[in-house]
Write a protein that holds these residues in place. Sequence first.
Motif, PDB file in Angstrom:
ATOM      1  N   UNK A   1      24.854  28.081  19.731  1.00 16.47           N
ATOM      2  CA  UNK A   1      25.989  28.596  20.509  1.00 16.47           C
ATOM      3  C   UNK A   1      26.104  27.968  21.888  1.00 16.47           C
ATOM      4  N   UNK A   2      25.273  26.988  22.187  1.00 18.69           N
ATOM      5  CA  UNK A   2      25.271  26.397  23.524  1.00 18.69           C
ATOM      6  C   UNK A   2      26.649  25.864  23.903  1.00 18.69           C
ATOM      7  N   UNK A   3      27.242  25.034  23.067  1.00 22.61           N
ATOM      8  CA  UNK A   3      28.546  24.449  23.385  1.00 22.61           C
ATOM      9  C   UNK A   3      29.635  25.512  23.463  1.00 22.61           C
ATOM     10  N   UNK A   4      29.513  26.528  22.638  1.00 21.48           N
ATOM     11  CA  UNK A   4      30.479  27.626  22.679  1.00 21.48           C
ATOM     12  C   UNK A   4      30.401  28.333  24.030  1.00 21.48           C
ATOM     13  N   UNK A   5      29.204  28.649  24.464  1.00 23.67           N
ATOM     14  CA  UNK A   5      29.006  29.350  25.734  1.00 23.67           C
ATOM     15  C   UNK A   5      29.437  28.467  26.904  1.00 23.67           C
ATOM     16  N   UNK A   6      29.070  27.187  26.869  1.00 22.80           N
ATOM     17  CA  UNK A   6      29.476  26.276  27.938  1.00 22.80           C
ATOM     18  C   UNK A   6      30.994  26.124  27.990  1.00 22.80           C
ATOM     19  N   UNK A   7      31.633  26.079  26.830  1.00 19.89           N
ATOM     20  CA  UNK A   7      33.084  25.984  26.776  1.00 19.89           C
ATOM     21  C   UNK A   7      33.757  27.216  27.361  1.00 19.89           C
ATOM     22  N   UNK A   8      33.213  28.387  27.064  1.00 15.83           N
ATOM     23  CA  UNK A   8      33.759  29.621  27.638  1.00 15.83           C
ATOM     24  C   UNK A   8      33.590  29.639  29.156  1.00 15.83           C
ATOM     25  N   UNK A   9      32.465  29.133  29.629  1.00 13.84           N
ATOM     26  CA  UNK A   9      32.260  29.052  31.074  1.00 13.84           C
ATOM     27  C   UNK A   9      33.282  28.103  31.706  1.00 13.84           C
ATOM     28  N   UNK A  10      33.554  26.972  31.058  1.00 14.10           N
ATOM     29  CA  UNK A  10      34.561  26.047  31.562  1.00 14.10           C
ATOM     30  C   UNK A  10      35.942  26.708  31.587  1.00 14.10           C
ATOM     31  N   UNK A  11      36.251  27.493  30.564  1.00 14.68           N
ATOM     32  CA  UNK A  11      37.519  28.213  30.536  1.00 14.68           C
ATOM     33  C   UNK A  11      37.601  29.197  31.700  1.00 14.68           C
ATOM     34  N   UNK A  12      36.516  29.903  31.958  1.00 11.29           N
ATOM     35  CA  UNK A  12      36.475  30.847  33.075  1.00 11.29           C
ATOM     36  C   UNK A  12      36.748  30.129  34.396  1.00 11.29           C
ATOM     37  N   UNK A  13      36.072  29.008  34.608  1.00 11.34           N
ATOM     38  CA  UNK A  13      36.257  28.255  35.846  1.00 11.34           C
ATOM     39  C   UNK A  13      37.686  27.746  35.981  1.00 11.34           C
ATOM     40  N   UNK A  14      38.272  27.342  34.879  1.00  6.75           N
ATOM     41  CA  UNK A  14      39.650  26.853  34.882  1.00  6.75           C
ATOM     42  C   UNK A  14      40.627  27.974  35.220  1.00  6.75           C
ATOM     43  N   UNK A  15      40.451  29.117  34.602  1.00  8.38           N
ATOM     44  CA  UNK A  15      41.330  30.256  34.858  1.00  8.38           C
ATOM     45  C   UNK A  15      41.223  30.714  36.302  1.00  8.38           C
ATOM     46  N   UNK A  16      40.021  30.675  36.847  1.00  9.67           N
ATOM     47  CA  UNK A  16      39.798  31.106  38.232  1.00  9.67           C
ATOM     48  C   UNK A  16      40.154  30.014  39.243  1.00  9.67           C
ATOM     49  N   UNK A  17      40.618  28.859  38.753  1.00 14.20           N
ATOM     50  CA  UNK A  17      41.003  27.718  39.592  1.00 14.20           C
ATOM     51  C   UNK A  17      39.834  27.216  40.446  1.00 14.20           C
ATOM     52  N   UNK A  18      38.644  27.287  39.897  1.00 13.07           N
ATOM     53  CA  UNK A  18      37.439  26.796  40.565  1.00 13.07           C
ATOM     54  C   UNK A  18      37.167  25.379  40.034  1.00 13.07           C
ATOM     55  N   UNK A  19      38.070  24.468  40.400  1.00 12.36           N
ATOM     56  CA  UNK A  19      38.062  23.132  39.818  1.00 12.36           C
ATOM     57  C   UNK A  19      36.870  22.286  40.245  1.00 12.36           C
ATOM     58  N   UNK A  20      36.379  22.475  41.453  1.00 12.93           N
ATOM     59  CA  UNK A  20      35.207  21.695  41.864  1.00 12.93           C
ATOM     60  C   UNK A  20      33.992  22.085  41.024  1.00 12.93           C
TER      61      UNK A  20
END
Length: 115
Positions: free
Chosen positions: A16-35
């Motif tokens: 599930x590593x890639x799944x969890x990392x992908x969800x984290x990337x989605x979270x950062x994108x939604x929160x506009x934390x682009x850096x």
Amino acid sequence: MAQLKPTYSRGARSDRKCHVLGLNLMFLLVENRLSEFHSELELLTETEATNKFISFPIQLERQLMVGSYDEVLSAHSRIPDPSYGFFMDNLLQTVRDSIADCLEVSYKEMKIEDA
């Protein structure tokens, strides 16, 4: 994520590593934390970056950066897993708000039919 990162950095295997990392990337994108989003991308291997769970938020970010909002809006039908739905709903609302903000600045008046 703070508790998982040390485990992943030691090379621990997880289905599930890639799944969890992908969800984290989605979270950062939604929160506009682009850096932070781009910092996380730097930590990925090439194999991980091509995984469907991780490549989905990467593609979304690219589409957002070039202003392809129609592609972002249609991406909801291509989510790699139902768990991405929550983040997509939030991202779609953010995109709609961004479009509305642009319209507000661009036009002094607009008919409802044209909107």
